[in-house]
Structures are given as structure tokens and as C-alpha cells.
Design an enzyme around this catalytic site. Sequence first.
Site, PDB file in Angstrom:
ATOM      1  N   ASN A 112       7.045   3.874  -5.473  1.00  0.00           N
ATOM      2  CA  ASN A 112       8.421   4.362  -5.393  1.00  0.00           C
ATOM      3  C   ASN A 112       9.343   3.775  -6.462  1.00  0.00           C
ATOM      4  O   ASN A 112      10.550   3.642  -6.254  1.00  0.00           O
ATOM      5  CB  ASN A 112       8.966   4.157  -3.972  1.00  0.00           C
ATOM      6  N   HIS A 115      12.030  -1.831  -6.979  1.00  0.00           N
ATOM      7  CA  HIS A 115      12.259  -2.786  -5.893  1.00  0.00           C
ATOM      8  C   HIS A 115      13.646  -3.357  -6.060  1.00  0.00           C
ATOM      9  O   HIS A 115      14.086  -3.597  -7.190  1.00  0.00           O
ATOM     10  CB  HIS A 115      11.242  -3.947  -5.946  1.00  0.00           C
ATOM     11  N   GLU A 126      14.160 -14.441  -4.888  1.00  0.00           N
ATOM     12  CA  GLU A 126      13.422 -13.535  -5.771  1.00  0.00           C
ATOM     13  C   GLU A 126      13.822 -13.724  -7.241  1.00  0.00           C
ATOM     14  O   GLU A 126      12.973 -13.632  -8.135  1.00  0.00           O
ATOM     15  CB  GLU A 126      13.638 -12.083  -5.330  1.00  0.00           C
TER      16      GLU A 126
HETATM   17  P1  ATP Z   1      11.441  -2.810  -1.902  1.00  0.00           P
HETATM   18  O1  ATP Z   1      11.280  -4.028  -1.038  1.00  0.00           O
HETATM   19  O2  ATP Z   1      10.253  -2.565  -2.807  1.00  0.00           O
HETATM   20  O3  ATP Z   1      12.747  -2.762  -2.610  1.00  0.00           O
HETATM   21  P2  ATP Z   1      12.203  -1.334   0.422  1.00  0.00           P
HETATM   22  O4  ATP Z   1      13.026  -2.537   0.774  1.00  0.00           O
HETATM   23  O5  ATP Z   1      12.894  -0.004   0.352  1.00  0.00           O
HETATM   24  O6  ATP Z   1      11.471  -1.529  -0.956  1.00  0.00           O
HETATM   25  P3  ATP Z   1      10.175  -2.325   2.231  1.00  0.00           P
HETATM   26  O7  ATP Z   1      10.131  -1.913   3.647  1.00  0.00           O
HETATM   27  O8  ATP Z   1      10.694  -3.690   1.881  1.00  0.00           O
HETATM   28  O9  ATP Z   1      10.985  -1.199   1.420  1.00  0.00           O
HETATM   29  O10 ATP Z   1       8.706  -2.141   1.646  1.00  0.00           O
HETATM   30  C1  ATP Z   1       8.343  -2.782   0.440  1.00  0.00           C
HETATM   31  C2  ATP Z   1       7.493  -1.842  -0.374  1.00  0.00           C
HETATM   32  O11 ATP Z   1       6.258  -1.612   0.292  1.00  0.00           O
HETATM   33  C3  ATP Z   1       8.080  -0.435  -0.567  1.00  0.00           C
HETATM   34  O12 ATP Z   1       9.009  -0.359  -1.615  1.00  0.00           O
HETATM   35  C4  ATP Z   1       6.827   0.359  -0.875  1.00  0.00           C
HETATM   36  O13 ATP Z   1       6.411   0.177  -2.234  1.00  0.00           O
HETATM   37  C5  ATP Z   1       5.805  -0.291   0.047  1.00  0.00           C
HETATM   38  N1  ATP Z   1       5.735   0.436   1.315  1.00  0.00           N
HETATM   39  C6  ATP Z   1       6.644   0.416   2.314  1.00  0.00           C
HETATM   40  N2  ATP Z   1       6.265   1.211   3.330  1.00  0.00           N
HETATM   41  C7  ATP Z   1       5.078   1.753   2.968  1.00  0.00           C
HETATM   42  C8  ATP Z   1       4.152   2.655   3.565  1.00  0.00           C
HETATM   43  N3  ATP Z   1       4.390   3.175   4.767  1.00  0.00           N
HETATM   44  N4  ATP Z   1       3.034   2.980   2.877  1.00  0.00           N
HETATM   45  C9  ATP Z   1       2.782   2.457   1.661  1.00  0.00           C
HETATM   46  N5  ATP Z   1       3.600   1.597   1.034  1.00  0.00           N
HETATM   47  C10 ATP Z   1       4.728   1.252   1.664  1.00  0.00           C
HETATM   48 MG    MG Z   2      12.256  -4.532   0.740  1.00  0.00          MG
END
Ligand code: ATP
Ligand code: MG
Length: 137
Positions: A112, A115, A126
Amino acid sequence: IERTLSIIKPDATRRNLTGKINAKFEDAGLRIIAQKRIQLTKAQAGVFYAVHKERPFYDELCEFMASEPVVVQVLEGENAITKNREVMGATNPADAAEGTIRAEFAESVGENSVHGSDAPDTAKDEIGFFFSQLEIV
Ligand code: ATP
Ligand code: MG
């Protein structure tokens, strides 16, 4: 004035999207005050994402983050943490608002494109994970 840690993920560096993504940050009033391109080992990615180690996608996430170079950066601005997450859009690009980075560029919920830190304490940790004080100007 607040700082947050941003990562342009491998799916985005591979597609040469660093400049387009940085333009979104700058257009939103975020200033890039530190930036470098690095390639993480899977072990380093595992430490960075340790908070997710019990989640089913953890191994896949660490593999992906180490698969190709990333651009790590410190963004500074008013409410930088919240503002950055607004510009990024929802984790799943299918849910991301129009005009956000993930709506425009992300390939899937895992790959996606970006981060961003989610709170002041995680932002501090971080930023320290990737940058020394001397590198942030
Ligand atoms: P980030 O921490 O990367 O900024 P976020 O805070 O929007 O993203 P988190 O819930 O912290 O989302 O998840 C961290 C990362 O793990 C996501 O950005 C994505 O790359 C991966 N991720 C999260 N949910 C899923 C899932 N259901 N399947 C695969 N990968 C996932
Ligand atoms: Mg996150």
C-alpha cells in the site's frame, strides 16, 4: 510543530513514484526534513514492525518491506502525524478517499505504497530507528 516518520514502500519505489508521493506531502504542507533510500533486511523489517508480530500478515509484510529499496523520511508540519495519515488514506486502498496516496497508487492492503507513524511516541521511536539527530535538518 510536529514530526513523523514516513516510508515510501517497495511497491512505490519500484514503480518510480517517489516524486509523485513527495509532491502530495509537500502540497499538504508537510516539509521533508530528512530522507534516504535504503534496503532493509527482513530481520530489520521485523524489528520495525514488531508491534504486528502476532498478526497473520507479519511474515509477508516483513518479506515485502525487505524485497526492494524503500525511501525513509521525516516529515515536519502542524499536526504532521494526523495530516500525513490523511494524505496517505486508509490502509486498504479500496477504502481510501479519493486523492489520497493509497487511493491513487496502492496495489493492495499489503502493498500500500506508504507507511506513516500513528502517534507521537511511535513517531519518536520510528524516527530514531532510521535517523540520527545530525541527519535531520
Ligand atoms: P502503516 O503502519 O504501514 O502506516 P497502517 O497504520 O495504515 O499502515 P497497520 O494496521 O499499522 O496499517 O498495518 C501495517 C501494515 O501491514 C499495513 O500498512 C500493510 O502494509 C500491512 N497490512 C495491514 N493489514 C493487512 C492485511 N490484512 N493483509 C496484508 N497486509 C496487511
Ligand atoms: Mg500502522
